[in-house]
Motif scaffolding. Sequence first.
Motif, PDB file in Angstrom:
ATOM      1  N   ALA A  87      84.361   6.593  54.451  1.00 60.51           N
ATOM      2  CA  ALA A  87      83.955   7.958  53.871  1.00 60.51           C
ATOM      3  C   ALA A  87      82.884   8.468  52.451  1.00 60.51           C
ATOM      4  CB  ALA A  87      83.820   9.164  54.411  1.00 60.51           C
ATOM      5  N   GLU A  88      83.509   7.746  51.430  1.00 57.20           N
ATOM      6  CA  GLU A  88      83.751   8.258  49.911  1.00 57.20           C
ATOM      7  C   GLU A  88      83.409   6.670  49.068  1.00 57.20           C
ATOM      8  OE1 GLU A  88      83.104  11.252  49.213  1.00 57.20           O
ATOM      9  OE2 GLU A  88      83.826  12.237  50.924  1.00 57.20           O
ATOM     10  N   GLU A  89      83.405   5.161  49.788  1.00 55.33           N
ATOM     11  CA  GLU A  89      83.640   4.531  49.387  1.00 55.33           C
ATOM     12  C   GLU A  89      81.897   4.099  49.209  1.00 55.33           C
ATOM     13  OE1 GLU A  89      85.279   2.428  47.593  1.00 55.33           O
ATOM     14  OE2 GLU A  89      87.366   3.990  48.640  1.00 55.33           O
ATOM     15  N   ASP A  90      82.021   3.612  47.967  1.00 56.82           N
ATOM     16  CA  ASP A  90      80.122   3.106  47.994  1.00 56.82           C
ATOM     17  C   ASP A  90      79.714   1.225  48.309  1.00 56.82           C
ATOM     18  OD1 ASP A  90      79.126   5.645  47.036  1.00 56.82           O
ATOM     19  OD2 ASP A  90      79.851   4.866  44.549  1.00 56.82           O
ATOM     20  N   HIS A  91      80.768   0.529  48.095  1.00 56.35           N
ATOM     21  CA  HIS A  91      81.224  -0.490  48.321  1.00 56.35           C
ATOM     22  C   HIS A  91      81.940  -0.933  49.304  1.00 56.35           C
ATOM     23  CE1 HIS A  91      78.752  -1.162  44.655  1.00 56.35           C
ATOM     24  NE2 HIS A  91      79.258  -0.471  44.434  1.00 56.35           N
ATOM     25  N   LYS A  92      81.602  -1.354  50.405  1.00 59.98           N
ATOM     26  CA  LYS A  92      82.795  -1.445  51.756  1.00 59.98           C
ATOM     27  C   LYS A  92      83.455  -2.976  51.620  1.00 59.98           C
ATOM     28  CE  LYS A  92      79.908   2.247  54.225  1.00 59.98           C
ATOM     29  NZ  LYS A  92      79.053   2.425  53.919  1.00 59.98           N
ATOM     30  N   LEU A  93      82.342  -3.651  50.946  1.00 60.86           N
ATOM     31  CA  LEU A  93      83.100  -5.162  51.122  1.00 60.86           C
ATOM     32  C   LEU A  93      84.348  -5.357  50.408  1.00 60.86           C
ATOM     33  CD1 LEU A  93      82.602  -7.747  52.277  1.00 60.86           C
ATOM     34  CD2 LEU A  93      81.362  -8.985  50.042  1.00 60.86           C
ATOM     35  N   SER A  94      84.420  -4.582  49.951  1.00 60.68           N
ATOM     36  CA  SER A  94      86.075  -5.072  48.686  1.00 60.68           C
ATOM     37  C   SER A  94      87.203  -3.996  50.198  1.00 60.68           C
ATOM     38  CB  SER A  94      85.645  -4.780  48.133  1.00 60.68           C
ATOM     39  OG  SER A  94      87.930  -4.866  47.030  1.00 60.68           O
ATOM     40  N   PRO A  95      86.995  -3.173  50.555  1.00 60.81           N
ATOM     41  CA  PRO A  95      87.883  -2.057  51.349  1.00 60.81           C
ATOM     42  C   PRO A  95      88.082  -3.763  52.751  1.00 60.81           C
ATOM     43  CG  PRO A  95      86.684  -0.862  50.610  1.00 60.81           C
ATOM     44  CD  PRO A  95      86.089  -2.189  50.049  1.00 60.81           C
TER      45      PRO A  95
END
Length: 194
Positions: free
Chosen positions: A127-135
């Motif tokens: 929810a707090e992540e701006d970039h989702k690809l790395s996670p």
Amino acid sequence: MEEFLFYVKLGIQHVLDSSAYDHVLFLMALAVPFTFKSWKKVLLLATVFTIAHCVSLALSVYEVMMIDVAWIEVLILVSIVLAALFNLLYTLQKSGHKSVLLHLIITAFFGAIHGFGFSNYFKLLMAEEDHKLSPLLGFATGIEISQVLIVVVVLVFAYLVQELFKVKQRVFVIGMSLIIIGITIPLLAKIITS
């Protein structure tokens, strides 16, 4: 890099967590028909499962496709039973011929179902992540590591049972598949009746 490693650990924990019995049961059902001689096939199946799992997770995280969680819980258990039944069907056939393509398609479908099952929890974490690809990539890496570990354990267990106790592979596959079905059916019945 620290964020990536956090999600790698999360992926590993997701599969190896004691409450993730559904993942372990499915991987067992996936691996029991194989031996160390066919390790490439089972590794390919585990990888296809991981890819499908992460694609469905990404579709859910990016809100491209959403599926009701209640349905997912049932479908995950149904996928385990069907994977074990698939083993029984091919083991009991006189020819013993297994369709790798069919196995890959079924594995991909079940991987997608399992991915949707984890999506709500994963979305809360991100929810707090701006970039989702790395996670997502970190999580996929963790899943693959843990799945390879489980597959290796199943293959070692199969080898020991078949070599030390002289159990034929056919008998081992039938027995393990029936055990997996026996564990999963009551869990499925509990969810359906609740």
